[in-house]
Design a protein around this motif. Sequence first.
Motif, mmCIF file in Angstrom:
data_model
loop_
_atom_site.group_PDB
_atom_site.id
_atom_site.type_symbol
_atom_site.label_atom_id
_atom_site.label_comp_id
_atom_site.label_asym_id
_atom_site.label_seq_id
_atom_site.Cartn_x
_atom_site.Cartn_y
_atom_site.Cartn_z
ATOM 1 N N VAL A 64 -9.186 -7.809 5.484
ATOM 2 C CA VAL A 64 -9.438 -7.393 4.102
ATOM 3 C C VAL A 64 -8.205 -7.699 3.280
ATOM 4 C CG1 VAL A 64 -10.054 -5.496 2.555
ATOM 5 C CG2 VAL A 64 -10.941 -5.522 4.905
ATOM 6 N N THR A 65 -8.358 -8.468 2.214
ATOM 7 C CA THR A 65 -7.238 -8.727 1.308
ATOM 8 C C THR A 65 -7.574 -8.175 -0.074
ATOM 9 O OG1 THR A 65 -8.036 -10.911 0.584
ATOM 10 C CG2 THR A 65 -6.648 -10.843 2.550
ATOM 11 N N PHE A 66 -6.526 -7.806 -0.802
ATOM 12 C CA PHE A 66 -6.667 -7.381 -2.195
ATOM 13 C C PHE A 66 -6.215 -8.533 -3.071
ATOM 14 C CE2 PHE A 66 -5.514 -2.748 -0.925
ATOM 15 C CZ PHE A 66 -6.772 -2.597 -0.363
ATOM 16 N N GLY A 67 -7.109 -9.120 -3.823
ATOM 17 C CA GLY A 67 -6.754 -10.180 -4.748
ATOM 18 C C GLY A 67 -6.188 -9.585 -6.020
ATOM 19 N N GLY A 68 -4.902 -9.354 -6.034
ATOM 20 C CA GLY A 68 -4.260 -8.644 -7.135
ATOM 21 C C GLY A 68 -3.672 -7.382 -6.579
ATOM 22 N N GLY A 69 -2.473 -7.462 -6.061
ATOM 23 C CA GLY A 69 -1.891 -6.310 -5.392
ATOM 24 C C GLY A 69 -1.549 -5.186 -6.343
ATOM 25 N N ALA A 70 -1.329 -4.025 -5.776
ATOM 26 C CA ALA A 70 -0.930 -2.849 -6.547
ATOM 27 C C ALA A 70 0.529 -2.514 -6.247
ATOM 28 C CB ALA A 70 -1.823 -1.668 -6.197
ATOM 29 N N ARG A 71 1.224 -2.007 -7.253
ATOM 30 C CA ARG A 71 2.625 -1.641 -7.076
ATOM 31 C C ARG A 71 2.738 -0.278 -6.403
ATOM 32 N NH1 ARG A 71 4.919 -2.093 -13.063
ATOM 33 N NH2 ARG A 71 3.571 -0.260 -13.181
ATOM 34 N N ASP A 72 3.917 0.032 -5.876
ATOM 35 C CA ASP A 72 4.143 1.342 -5.279
ATOM 36 C C ASP A 72 3.980 2.462 -6.306
ATOM 37 O OD1 ASP A 72 4.568 0.262 -2.831
ATOM 38 O OD2 ASP A 72 6.720 0.634 -2.744
ATOM 39 N N GLU A 73 4.339 2.179 -7.564
ATOM 40 C CA GLU A 73 4.212 3.224 -8.586
ATOM 41 C C GLU A 73 2.788 3.764 -8.686
ATOM 42 O OE1 GLU A 73 7.411 0.495 -10.419
ATOM 43 O OE2 GLU A 73 5.877 0.417 -8.874
ATOM 44 N N GLU A 74 1.811 2.920 -8.372
ATOM 45 C CA GLU A 74 0.417 3.344 -8.471
ATOM 46 C C GLU A 74 -0.211 3.618 -7.100
ATOM 47 O OE1 GLU A 74 1.920 1.617 -11.873
ATOM 48 O OE2 GLU A 74 1.299 0.233 -10.269
ATOM 49 N N THR A 75 0.608 3.550 -6.035
ATOM 50 C CA THR A 75 0.047 3.749 -4.690
ATOM 51 C C THR A 75 0.943 4.651 -3.844
ATOM 52 O OG1 THR A 75 1.030 1.636 -4.009
ATOM 53 C CG2 THR A 75 -1.297 1.614 -4.664
ATOM 54 N N PHE A 76 1.998 4.105 -3.245
ATOM 55 C CA PHE A 76 2.748 4.849 -2.247
ATOM 56 C C PHE A 76 3.820 5.762 -2.816
ATOM 57 C CE2 PHE A 76 1.002 1.275 0.160
ATOM 58 C CZ PHE A 76 0.377 1.989 1.165
#
Length: 385
Positions: free
Chosen positions: A52-64
């Motif tokens: 599974v890949t995300f086409g358009g990654g997310a930054r840590d600020e919005e995730t981890f």
Amino acid sequence: MFRRSILPQQIAASRREFLRGAIGSLSASTVCSGFAAPLSAAVQPSQKTIVVTFGGGARDEETFAEEGQENIPNLLHRLLPQGTFFTQVRNGGILGHYVATASIVTGVYERFNNFIAQPPPNPTLFEYYRRALKRPVTDTWVIAPSNGFQKIGGSSNARFGPQYGAGVILPKRLLSTAMQNTSPGADLQHLLQDNYEMPEYQVLSTSQDRELHLEALESTLRLSVADFVKHAQTLDSADELSLFITRRLMDQQAPSLMMLTLHDMDVAHSGAYSLYIDAIRRADRLCAELWQAVQTHPEYRDRTTVYIMPDFGRDADDDPSGNGFQHHRTGSDMARTTWLLAMGPHIRQNVVVERPIESIDLVPTVGCRLGFSTDTPGRCIEELR
């Protein structure tokens, strides 16, 4: 090739600390700075693999990061404790979605034009797999967004090529064709946006393309045009449509090797932060739904390895040459440093690995696990062997 700096190590360490605070069960013994002892090299032929890949990654600020963890409750609390998480995955190639995904599936940093539909020049994971293990075309599939991805199933390499490639299903094209045949007036444009980065980029479908799409519905997915459109009308996004196709393939074909690319996150290019956040939360939910489907499916339960990895990150807010969450054009460490989560019956659970790996390491890793060789500059990830 990128130049390593201290920042990726800082990102990795920060992710580890965020994870400790979020899931509370990590201990020093589960945080690896090197690599674990190799697992058994033997693998049963019945093993299955889903990437599974995300086409358009997310930054840590919005995730981890602490302020972003509310957006990924499933990854943090349901999935990560069941797998091995790599905090520092580096992408040293071109930061365009098609070419970056092609690099992931070839194990080579590809250098072609991201906005031209063309097969990668280097053999893909699917070709290595089918040729070495003598698997039929129905055993490997790619479910991907429309922009250029129709060529990703097989390379132009003379030793391999489309005869060993994966079947490719483009859900948006499939839906567009189905609507022309049954519901031309249906309002499903929210499922048909082809490319968030260059909205004017469109590839016109030929009559042959339309026939192939209808054949895929009827013979591969065993789904009528009317039923497909009816189900699409219950969905909120293209990624939900892609997961529906994936689960349908699991039920009807039970392929052993699949790749699913989620692309809603790239709506960030529109500048709408709220839609970007919604897409992150949706990807988080869909990954959990896919894992649940794997765990409850008689053909996949206890025999499937799932790898989840963004193609790359996005620009930092304080990067003067970037546009923050909107784009990924600077080539900075923030845009190049992402992560990998692996889950499966042979994967160690609740383990975090900080040592750097590269996005091109996935192909040789799958090859090591399934018992075939790959000619790539990427290296087998020892913790996942």
